[in-house]
Design a protein around this motif. Structure first.
Motif, PDB file in Angstrom:
ATOM      1  N   UNK A  25      28.794  -1.644  30.744  1.00 33.99           N
ATOM      2  CA  UNK A  25      29.260  -0.337  31.204  1.00 33.99           C
ATOM      3  C   UNK A  25      29.478  -0.292  32.705  1.00 33.99           C
ATOM      4  N   UNK A  26      28.755  -1.139  33.449  1.00 30.29           N
ATOM      5  CA  UNK A  26      28.856  -1.085  34.912  1.00 30.29           C
ATOM      6  C   UNK A  26      29.842  -2.104  35.490  1.00 30.29           C
ATOM      7  N   UNK A  27      30.321  -3.037  34.679  1.00 29.45           N
ATOM      8  CA  UNK A  27      31.210  -4.085  35.189  1.00 29.45           C
ATOM      9  C   UNK A  27      32.422  -4.262  34.289  1.00 29.45           C
ATOM     10  N   UNK A  28      33.055  -3.176  33.919  1.00 25.58           N
ATOM     11  CA  UNK A  28      34.200  -3.263  33.016  1.00 25.58           C
ATOM     12  C   UNK A  28      35.366  -4.032  33.639  1.00 25.58           C
ATOM     13  N   UNK A  29      35.512  -3.932  34.962  1.00 27.28           N
ATOM     14  CA  UNK A  29      36.646  -4.566  35.634  1.00 27.28           C
ATOM     15  C   UNK A  29      36.279  -5.906  36.261  1.00 27.28           C
ATOM     16  N   UNK A  30      35.073  -6.394  35.985  1.00 26.36           N
ATOM     17  CA  UNK A  30      34.630  -7.653  36.598  1.00 26.36           C
ATOM     18  C   UNK A  30      34.586  -8.742  35.554  1.00 26.36           C
ATOM     19  N   UNK A  31      35.175  -9.894  35.918  1.00 28.18           N
ATOM     20  CA  UNK A  31      35.134 -11.030  34.996  1.00 28.18           C
ATOM     21  C   UNK A  31      33.776 -11.718  35.012  1.00 28.18           C
ATOM     22  N   UNK A  32      33.003 -11.507  36.094  1.00 31.45           N
ATOM     23  CA  UNK A  32      31.677 -12.100  36.202  1.00 31.45           C
ATOM     24  C   UNK A  32      30.623 -11.016  36.020  1.00 31.45           C
ATOM     25  N   UNK A  33      29.876 -11.014  34.919  1.00 32.08           N
ATOM     26  CA  UNK A  33      28.894  -9.958  34.680  1.00 32.08           C
ATOM     27  C   UNK A  33      27.732 -10.047  35.652  1.00 32.08           C
ATOM     28  N   UNK A  34      27.209  -8.882  36.007  1.00 38.91           N
ATOM     29  CA  UNK A  34      26.036  -8.834  36.871  1.00 38.91           C
ATOM     30  C   UNK A  34      24.808  -9.277  36.091  1.00 38.91           C
ATOM     31  N   UNK A  35      24.025 -10.137  36.706  1.00 39.49           N
ATOM     32  CA  UNK A  35      22.839 -10.646  36.024  1.00 39.49           C
ATOM     33  C   UNK A  35      21.777  -9.550  35.914  1.00 39.49           C
ATOM     34  N   UNK A  36      21.053  -9.566  34.824  1.00 41.67           N
ATOM     35  CA  UNK A  36      19.924  -8.662  34.601  1.00 41.67           C
ATOM     36  C   UNK A  36      18.638  -9.382  35.000  1.00 41.67           C
ATOM     37  N   UNK A  37      17.828  -8.717  35.811  1.00 40.86           N
ATOM     38  CA  UNK A  37      16.541  -9.291  36.205  1.00 40.86           C
ATOM     39  C   UNK A  37      15.583  -9.163  35.014  1.00 40.86           C
ATOM     40  N   UNK A  38      14.974 -10.269  34.618  1.00 44.15           N
ATOM     41  CA  UNK A  38      14.051 -10.274  33.482  1.00 44.15           C
ATOM     42  C   UNK A  38      12.660 -10.639  34.000  1.00 44.15           C
ATOM     43  N   UNK A  39      11.759  -9.671  33.941  1.00 44.41           N
ATOM     44  CA  UNK A  39      10.430  -9.817  34.533  1.00 44.41           C
ATOM     45  C   UNK A  39       9.427 -10.364  33.530  1.00 44.41           C
ATOM     46  N   UNK A  40       8.543 -11.221  34.021  1.00 42.55           N
ATOM     47  CA  UNK A  40       7.444 -11.780  33.222  1.00 42.55           C
ATOM     48  C   UNK A  40       6.155 -11.614  34.017  1.00 42.55           C
ATOM     49  N   UNK A  41       5.137 -11.015  33.385  1.00 40.72           N
ATOM     50  CA  UNK A  41       3.910 -10.678  34.103  1.00 40.72           C
ATOM     51  C   UNK A  41       3.061 -11.908  34.384  1.00 40.72           C
ATOM     52  N   UNK A  42       2.085 -11.733  35.260  1.00 41.32           N
ATOM     53  CA  UNK A  42       1.144 -12.804  35.600  1.00 41.32           C
ATOM     54  C   UNK A  42      -0.017 -12.777  34.609  1.00 41.32           C
ATOM     55  N   UNK A  43      -1.195 -12.346  35.065  1.00 41.91           N
ATOM     56  CA  UNK A  43      -2.378 -12.322  34.196  1.00 41.91           C
ATOM     57  C   UNK A  43      -2.777 -10.906  33.800  1.00 41.91           C
ATOM     58  N   UNK A  44      -2.024  -9.916  34.231  1.00 41.04           N
ATOM     59  CA  UNK A  44      -2.253  -8.518  33.865  1.00 41.04           C
ATOM     60  C   UNK A  44      -0.949  -7.934  33.332  1.00 41.04           C
ATOM     61  N   UNK A  45      -1.014  -6.810  32.625  1.00 38.58           N
ATOM     62  CA  UNK A  45       0.223  -6.183  32.157  1.00 38.58           C
ATOM     63  C   UNK A  45       1.188  -5.939  33.300  1.00 38.58           C
ATOM     64  N   UNK A  46       2.445  -6.176  33.055  1.00 42.02           N
ATOM     65  CA  UNK A  46       3.461  -6.115  34.103  1.00 42.02           C
ATOM     66  C   UNK A  46       3.622  -4.714  34.679  1.00 42.02           C
TER      67      UNK A  46
END
Length: 542
Positions: free
Chosen positions: A267-288
């Motif tokens: 929805x945010x990059x309809x006119x872009x051939x290169x999609x924006x990357x989504x940041x995917x978070x992974x927690x350490x030793x406690x809930x993120x």
């Protein structure tokens, strides 16, 4: 002739020997009210026995003996169930996996075994104090059963094993009350029959037995009260709803939580051939949600990133526990499954910390066509998996898990420290919950076997051109040469290192300092730009 006739007459007048024996055996056949010991000179002048005579016992009655035998039987059944639940903590047999910790049903079964064993030890010494204590326990257990069944989230977490355990414990508490009353009745009956009156006095030995049984039962009452209070807190915490959704993984055996913030790339990059990357978070030793998500939200507000997603590993925050054993690679597969169900196709920039970096690295190697960048925040060195999997740490996690249904710190925190639902679900008290302790115990059990093998394999198949950023803790690298060496090794995961920063005075959770947050956000912005230049990534490519 007369003599012969006389003898014959005498012979004829004698009764038949077989008939006599049959009559005598019929008359002398013992009943349950006959004496169990031979006659001695212990009868009083009125014909009754002395109250201290061993023959004066409730065991003379069949009903009492049958009740004792049935108690032994149910104790054996409870012990077998206890062993199965104990094993399921480490290796989940089919049908015994619970989405909750598995410690609650074990606690109830342990309480059952204790009640039945105590009932047998003091079986012949019934008392009103014991019946009152046992009745109190039975009522509290009934309340526990109602809470577990009535609250949908707790009912789903405990599942059939948990519901069966608390139901069995409630029934056995009621059975203990019944047997104590039955023995008291039998004792009175036998005393009236054999001594002429019910005995009201007790010997010193009997008083000590009653005192010991009452003390143990009072301890059981305190334990049951704590379990009940913990269940009340859990029912309160169940009303806290998470962002995002929970998705069934591993053929529907359990659910994991996944949430995304920001507009979707489509929805945010309809006119872009290169999609924006989504940041995917992974927690350490406690809930993120307790730490890293706040920093990501600030970066999103600042415009550094356009979108991010985060999830909870099994056992963390809103995610269910997985069956045992469960490795980092299994968590990575769970994440891929949840992302597919949520329609998240990538590309992703993986941001992880501590132990979560192990999961992210495995995820990256298995889904390399969807990963356009990796950011490791004070990552756990591979050499430290031996510390994660140490037997001492595993025993302590198991011990804390066993007592976690009591919830002592959670109860005290709620009463005196103002702890909230958020604190218990994903905040400062989250590490006191049975679910998180079980998850960490699972990490411990396979750290040096399955997880070590998975992370070793991930090095071989990790794409070398993936942009990489490493941000390390100055405190941890200065404290341990091995930790510093592990941080340097992490910079060689790929051949495209964007930057490596060691933030002075920053702890393991680097984002807890302003300098750490500033460096992290700056390097993340650079990583986003570097990831945008990756030419071979396409949304939906696998």
């Amino acid at each position: 002739m007369t003599l012969w006739g006389s003898n014959n007459k005498d012979h004829d007048e004698q009764p038949n020997g077989d008939d006599t024996n049959m009559a005598r055996s019929s008359e002398d056949r013992p009943t349950e009210r006959d004496r169990l010991l031979p006659e001695q000179n212990n009868r009083r002048s009125d014909g009754y026995l002395d109250p201290d005579d061993p023959a004066v016992s409730p065991y003379n009655l069949f009903a009492v003996r049958a009740a004792r035998g049935f108690t032994v039987l149910v104790l054996a059944i409870s012990f077998i169930w206890w062993v199965l639940l104990f094993v399921s903590i480490f290796i989940s047999p089919p049908g015994l996996h619970t989405r909750g910790s598995g410690f609650t049903d074990f606690a109830f079964t342990t309480l059952t075994t204790g009640l039945l064993l105590l009932s047998l030890l003091f079986f012949s010494a019934p008392s009103l104090a014991m019946r009152v204590c046992q009745s109190t326990i039975a009522v509290l257990l009934l309340v526990d059963l109602i809470i577990i069944v009535a609250v949908p989230r707790i009912r789903a977490e405990e599942g059939p094993p948990g519901i069966a355990s608390v139901t069995w414990t409630t029934l056995m508490a009621g059975w203990c009350v019944f047997t104590d009353r039955l023995v008291a009745w039998g004792k009175k009956e036998e005393e009236e029959r054999l001594t002429g009156r019910p005995e009201t006095r007790r010997t010193l030995k009997q008083w000590l037995a009653v005192l010991a049984a009452t003390i143990f039962l009072v301890i059981y009452i305190i334990i049951t009260i704590l379990i009940t209070a913990t269940l009340v807190l859990r029912s309160r915490d169940a009303s806290l709803q998470p962002e995002g959704q929970r998705y069934s993984v591993d053929d529907g055996k359990y659910k994991v939580h996944l949430a995304c913030i920001g507009d979707s790339p489509s929805s945010s990059n309809k006119n872009s051939s290169t999609p924006t990357a989504t940041i995917l978070l992974e927690s350490a030793e406690m809930p993120l949600e307790y730490d890293l998500e706040h920093w990501a939200y600030a970066a999103w507000n600042n415009g550094t990133i356009d979108r991010y997603c985060y999830w909870d590993r099994p056992g963390y925050a809103w995610s269910d526990n997985a069956p045992s054993p469960h490795s980092a690679g299994m968590s990575a597969d769970n994440l891929a499954d949840a992302l597919a169900q949520a329609g998240e196709q990538g590309p992703f920039i993986l941001v992880s910390a501590g132990y979560g970096s192990i999961v992210s690295r495995i995820f990256s190697s298995r889904n390399y066509k969807k990963v356009s960048g990796i950011m490791l925040i004070d990552p756990l060195p591979e050499s430290h998996l031996s510390q994660i999997g140490s037997p001492t740490r595993g025993f302590l996690l198991w011990a804390y898990g066993i007592i976690s249904p009591l919830g002592i710190r959670r109860i005290l925190g709620a009463l005196f420290a103002g702890r909230t639902r958020e604190d218990r679900v994903y905040g400062v008290d989250a590490d006191q919950t049975g679910k998180l302790l079980k998850a960490k115990l699972q990490e411990n059990l396979v750290a040096q076997s399955l997880t070590k093998s998975e992370i070793s394999t991930s090095r071989s198949i990790q794409t070398p051109d993936t942009p990489l950023v490493v941000v390390s803790s100055g405190i941890e690298t200065g404290r341990s040469e091995d930790w510093g060496r592990g941080q340097k090794e992490a910079t060689g995961i790929t051949e495209n290192l964007v930057s490596w920063d060691v933030v002075n005075k920053a702890p393991h959770f680097v984002w807890e300092t302003l300098a750490g947050r500033t460096v992290m956000e700056k390097r993340l912005g650079q990583l986003v730009k570097a990831a945008a230049k990756m030419p071979t990534l396409h949304v939906g490519e696998s």
